[in-house]
Design a protein around this motif. Structure first.
Motif, PDB file in Angstrom:
ATOM      1  N   GLY A   9       2.207   1.871  -7.905  1.00 17.13           N
ATOM      2  CA  GLY A   9       2.270   2.975  -6.936  1.00 17.13           C
ATOM      3  C   GLY A   9       3.082   1.918  -5.358  1.00 17.13           C
TER       4      GLY A   9
ATOM      5  N   THR B  16       6.228   7.771   4.416  1.00 19.58           N
ATOM      6  CA  THR B  16       4.731   6.813   3.448  1.00 19.58           C
ATOM      7  C   THR B  16       3.285   8.327   3.032  1.00 19.58           C
TER       8      THR B  16
ATOM      9  N   THR C  92      -1.261   8.636   2.155  1.00 25.46           N
ATOM     10  CA  THR C  92      -1.707   8.983   1.143  1.00 25.46           C
ATOM     11  C   THR C  92      -2.983   9.778   1.313  1.00 25.46           C
TER      12      THR C  92
ATOM     13  N   GLN D  10      -5.971  11.218  -1.053  1.00 24.61           N
ATOM     14  CA  GLN D  10      -7.483  11.080  -1.280  1.00 24.61           C
ATOM     15  C   GLN D  10      -8.244  12.372  -1.473  1.00 24.61           C
TER      16      GLN D  10
ATOM     17  N   ARG E 232      -7.913   5.748  -3.780  1.00 23.79           N
ATOM     18  CA  ARG E 232      -6.550   6.870  -3.148  1.00 23.79           C
ATOM     19  C   ARG E 232      -5.469   6.912  -3.813  1.00 23.79           C
TER      20      ARG E 232
ATOM     21  N   HIS F  38      -1.253   5.635  -3.040  1.00 26.11           N
ATOM     22  CA  HIS F  38      -0.168   5.444  -1.668  1.00 26.11           C
ATOM     23  C   HIS F  38       0.639   5.938  -2.098  1.00 26.11           C
TER      24      HIS F  38
ATOM     25  N   THR G 297       4.892   6.533  -1.493  1.00 26.78           N
ATOM     26  CA  THR G 297       6.699   5.892  -1.002  1.00 26.78           C
ATOM     27  C   THR G 297       7.568   7.004  -0.759  1.00 26.78           C
TER      28      THR G 297
END
Length: 959
Positions: free
Chosen positions: A689, A711, A713, A715, A721, A723, A725
């Motif tokens: 992640g 970035t 997130t 969900q 969730r 994440h 980058t």
């Protein structure tokens, strides 16, 4: 009036009464008509053609527009309903809860009737609406897959699905369930296998409780009546019903395992049985279909206004109170209480897009129509000029005998005007008879009247110019040559300024019927330039021929230079005709080549398939078909946060793709090469992640975050969730954003939305979502797999619900689009008619100047000129006219689109993202130039052949 007669010694007077004068005038008019019959017939043909086109062309164009609009509406309705009404019935407000769904679905007709006016006639109610429940939890039986922790099942009633599926077990759910039996449900074969059930099995389901009304979730038992498989079809119905065919999976939010999401079909009365079990009402939908008649374009205008206020008017009329339980607005459809009504209108955007394309098509058509009108009027002027030349001696004699200018003009008008009027009436009547009935286009009698009046006034005006009394020049003044040269210079400057103003107006505000005459004005400019270039060029040729032996070349060029101003009208007609034909060929060629790019943009590759939601194919499925390369693109709408300043950017279209697969599908694509080099450092197939993912971004996204990365997130509902980058490694140029590989995805991205493309490794960090889209690109490596093999491969990867599109079929659809075919027809018809009128004008102009050429040839023949030299001299006399016409017409046709490029929005016809590059039709241009040269040379040969039959003395005799 008295006149002396008889013996001079005995004078006798005779009184001429008005009746005698009128009789003499009528005899004079009849004699004039008999003498001018050929040219009057020519005028009659021109007027009849113009007025017939005013009656026939608008109706024919309107019928083509109607066909194009109905074609697009039919294609849209094959995919989904164009107008949808929806509401949620309030079943828990009654005691006991009851829901007569058959009656409620039928009451949708009353909603349709509230449209009123013509909109109610053109939007028909589609019987058999549907309804959908919120997802229910299947508690028993347990799925055979032990990794599935829970199952969400959506119940739907879709009458339109019955004709698009086939039952492999059991039967369809009953519309009237027998008393004492549970509601029946039908499942797809994939869903039945995932649940581990078959026909005759039962499912225990629990529904979401109604807030403030129920403490525990209501439960019900469903009986599986049958198992079905979807039948393949090209209408795209299953593209919006993905979970009905193939269940999806996503990780559970607060437990291990995955959640199975499925959908099933229920009968009409299942809603009443579920209401008795305490289940709240489903979302009920009614569908309206557009049913336009022959006058589709006119009828569509009535629909747009009615639909804009349809939703608010329904809620005002049917919603009068507040629900006591939920506190929401309470409405009534028939006898059933419902929530507020919602109207989803997909028809108005379709009509708006068609209106924009139709306006552009009409604007382009005006160029051809106005050019044709200019050619016909110029031909009329040539015919009148020849008519007056034939009557020159007669008019001069009448003038010498005391006839006034007004009398001569009225006499000539009295001869021509009845012919023009009769021809105009007959032509308009013939056009009305041949025009198609029942189309949105209507005949234009005012334009026909204006055309006939323009021809009639041309006769009178040119007669007045020919017979008017010239004013005597002053003794002390400028020489005549200086005065004429000054007037010519002023006229030429005026035409140049008007042409420049017309081009500037076209580039700034686009074409319209008035500015459609700019090509004719540019043709006048081209003729003026050619007439200015004629003397010096022919002077050089004359000096060159003068140094050579023989007199034929020198005399022929000298005669051509002498006749150049007199043939200006013929030069204008030929330049305008040739320029319009070249212009039409350029538009047709540009659109035809642009259609290939538009088809590639719509499909993305040799073929493409699209489905709702994000799908990650199983390993190895993309390479399971020999000779077919495939690449998957997933589209997500995410909110990104800039790492440098923490700015929130939303929404952003994030596309995940494997660059190696993309390069295999389109090895020559610049975008594929850029992505392969920029995303080369992607992490393994299942990255951690925290590992940054390489990406390329659009210029707009890079401008909002100039230095750092992003970035995100992610969900989904009930999922953990994820994440991300993202590390930008390049910026996409405008050309790369228009690469066909992004075409199917760009159609699903709102205009102006920033774009980010990253590696497919990001899919392993995000759970599958139902809000995005998945696009599969397929490339045939030359194995001639065919459409069936490509369609089978797409169904194996994305399932049968995916919408499949083949590039060749899409290209064929674009080429047969009604507006495109209509535009091509307009230019072809106008060019053909202009060519006929131009041929007539050139023939009349050559007849007008033939006498002087014959006299010159006869004089030289009397001095010993041979027949071969005479033929060469005839050709040399007319060859400059052919060359000037070919050069001017070709230059006009090629330069016009480039001068007005901003006004020519051909994207409306090609379907591509960018204006297609202007491409001239080389073969058509060469053929047109050759035809013009051949026409003039044929005239020269014909004149030579006729001159050989005449004796020189006949042409040299005075008078």
């Amino acid at each position: 009036m008295r006149r002396a007669t008889g013996n001079p010694g005995k004078r006798r007077t005779v009184t001429r009464t008005p009746a005698t004068g009128a009789a003499m005038t009528l005899r004079l008019i009849r004699r004039e008509i008999r003498g001018d019959l050929p040219l009057l017939a020519c005028l009659a043909v021109l007027v009849a053609t113009l007025t017939a086109l005013c009656a026939w062309a608008p109706a024919a164009a309107g019928r083509q527009e109607d066909r194009a609009l109905k074609q697009r509406i039919a294609a849209a309705q094959a995919q989904a309903p164009v107008v949808t009404l929806s509401a949620t019935p309030e079943v828990l407000a009654s005691d006991p809860p009851r829901l007569d769904m058959a009656r409620l679905l039928g009451d949708g007709r009353a909603l349709h009737d509230r449209l009123g006016g013509p909109a109610a006639r053109h939007l028909t109610f589609a019987p058999g609406g549907g309804y959908d429940y919120s997802p229910a939890s299947v508690t028993a039986p347990r799925p055979p897959d032990g990794t599935v922790s829970s199952t969400e099942l959506t119940l739907s009633h879709l009458p339109d699905a019955q004709g698009r599926l086939r039952y492999v077990g059991g039967h369809a759910p009953a519309e009237h369930t027998p008393v004492g039996t549970p509601p029946q449900i039908a499942l797809s074969q994939s869903t039945a296998r995932a649940l581990g059930v078959g026909a005759g099995r039962r499912l225990d389901v629990g529904f979401t409780p109604t807030p403030g009304v129920q403490q525990a979730p209501p439960r019900a038992v469903l009986q599986v009546s049958g198992v079905f498989v979807p039948t393949p079809g090209a209408d795209g119905f299953w593209s919006g019903q993905s979970t009905l065919v193939q269940p999806s999976r996503h990780p559970a939010a607060r437990a291990t395992g995955t959640v199975l999401v499925a959908r099933g079909l229920v009968g009409t009365d299942a809603a009443d049985l579920l209401a008795r079990a305490g289940v709240s009402g489903p979302l009920v939908t009614w569908q309206l279909r557009a049913d336009l008649g022959p006058r589709a374009v006119d009828q569509a205008r009535a629909l747009s206004g009615a639909l804009s206020q349809y939703g608010p008017d329904l809620n005002v009329a049917l919603c009068q109170g507040v629900d006591q339980i939920t506190g929401d607005i309470s409405c009534h459809v028939g006898r059933q209480a419902t929530g507020s009504l919602r109207v989803i209108d997909a028809l108005t955007p379709l009509l708006d897009d068609f209106a924009a394309q139709d306006d552009q098509a009409r604007a382009l058509a005006w160029f051809a129509v106005d050019s044709l009108a200019a050619v016909v009027l110029a031909t009329t002027a040539v015919a009148v000029r020849l008519l007056l030349r034939r009557r020159e001696d007669h008019l001069r004699l009448q003038r010498a005998r005391g006839a006034s200018t007004a009398r001569l003009v009225l006499l000539r008008s009295a001869v021509a005007w009845p012919v023009v009027a009769a021809a105009g009436l007959l032509g308009y009547a013939a056009g009305r008879y041949a025009a198609p009935t029942g189309s949105s286009g209507t005949p234009q009698p005012l334009i026909a009247l204006a055309a006939a009046c323009a021809v009639a006034l041309t006769v009178s005006l040119m007669t007045w110019v020919a017979v008017r009394e010239r004013s005597r020049p002053r003794r002390r003044g400028r020489p005549r040559r200086i005065r004429v040269g000054g007037r010519r210079l002023v006229m030429e400057c005026t035409v140049l300024v008007a042409g420049a103003a017309g081009v500037a107006a076209l580039r700034s505000q686009g074409p319209d019927p008035v500015l459609g005459a700019v090509p004719a004005l540019l043709a006048v400019v081209a003729v003026l330039v050619l007439l200015r270039l004629h003397p010096p060029v022919l002077g050089l040729v004359r000096r060159w021929t003068g140094r050579r032996r023989g007199t034929a070349g020198f005399v022929g060029v000298a005669r051509a230079a002498h006749d150049a101003p007199a043939t200006g009208m013929a030069l204008f007609v030929m330049v305008l005709t040739l320029g319009t034909a070249v212009f039409g060929g350029l538009v047709q060629r540009t659109v035809d080549l642009g259609l290939s790019g538009g088809a590639a943009w719509s499909v993305g590759a040799d073929a493409g398939a699209t489905t709702e939601g994000n799908t990650v194919p199983a390993p190895g499925v993309l390479t399971g078909t020999a000779g077919i390369r495939m690449a998957v693109q997933n589209l997500h709408n995410l909110t990104l946060v800039g790492q440098a300043d923490g700015a929130v950017i939303s929404p952003v279209a994030v596309v995940t793709v494997d660059p190696r697969q993309l390069a295999a599908v389109a090895p020559e694509s610049p975008l594929a090469g850029v992505l392969r080099s920029a995303l080369a450092g992607a992490p393994p197939s299942r990255p951690s992640g925290g590992a940054p993912l390489p990406a390329v971004v659009s210029a707009g996204l890079r401008a909002q975050e100039r230095t750092g990365g992003f970035t995100a997130t992610v969900q989904a509902d009930g999922q953990p969730r994820a994440h991300l980058t993202l590390e930008p490694r390049g910026t996409l140029t405008a050309a790369e954003l228009r690469d066909p590989l992004l075409g199917p995805l760009s159609a699903r991205i709102p205009a102006g939305t920033p774009l980010l493309i990253t590696t497919a490794s990001a899919e392993y960090l995000m759970a599958q979502q139902s809000s995005g889209s998945t696009v599969l690109l397929l490339h045939d490596e030359g194995s001639a797999a065919g459409e069936a093999a490509l369609r089978s491969a797409a169904a194996r990867v994305l399932g049968p619900q995916a919408r499949f599109r083949d590039r060749s079929a899409t290209l064929n659809t674009l080429r047969h689009d009604g507006l495109t075919r209509g535009l091509v027809t307009v230019y072809a018809t106008s060019s053909a008619l202009a060519a006929l009128a131009g041929l007539l004008a050139v023939a009349l102009e050559l007849i007008l100047t033939a006498h002087e050429r014959r006299r010159t040839t006869s004089f030289l023949r009397a001095l010993g000129l041979g027949g071969r030299e005479a033929r060469a001299m005839h050709v040399l006399q007319l060859l400059p006219l052919a060359v000037a016409s070919a050069v001017g017409g070709t230059a006009l046709g090629l330069l016009e689109p480039r001068l007005m490029e901003q006004a020519l929005d051909l994207r409306q016809f090609t379907g591509g993202p960018a204006q297609p590059a202007l491409r001239a039709d080389g073969s058509l241009t060469v053929a047109l130039v050759a035809s013009v040269v051949a026409l003039v040379l044929t005239a020269a040969v014909t004149e030579t052949a006729l001159a050989r039959r005449r004796r020189p003395a006949e042409d040299l005799r005075p008078g």
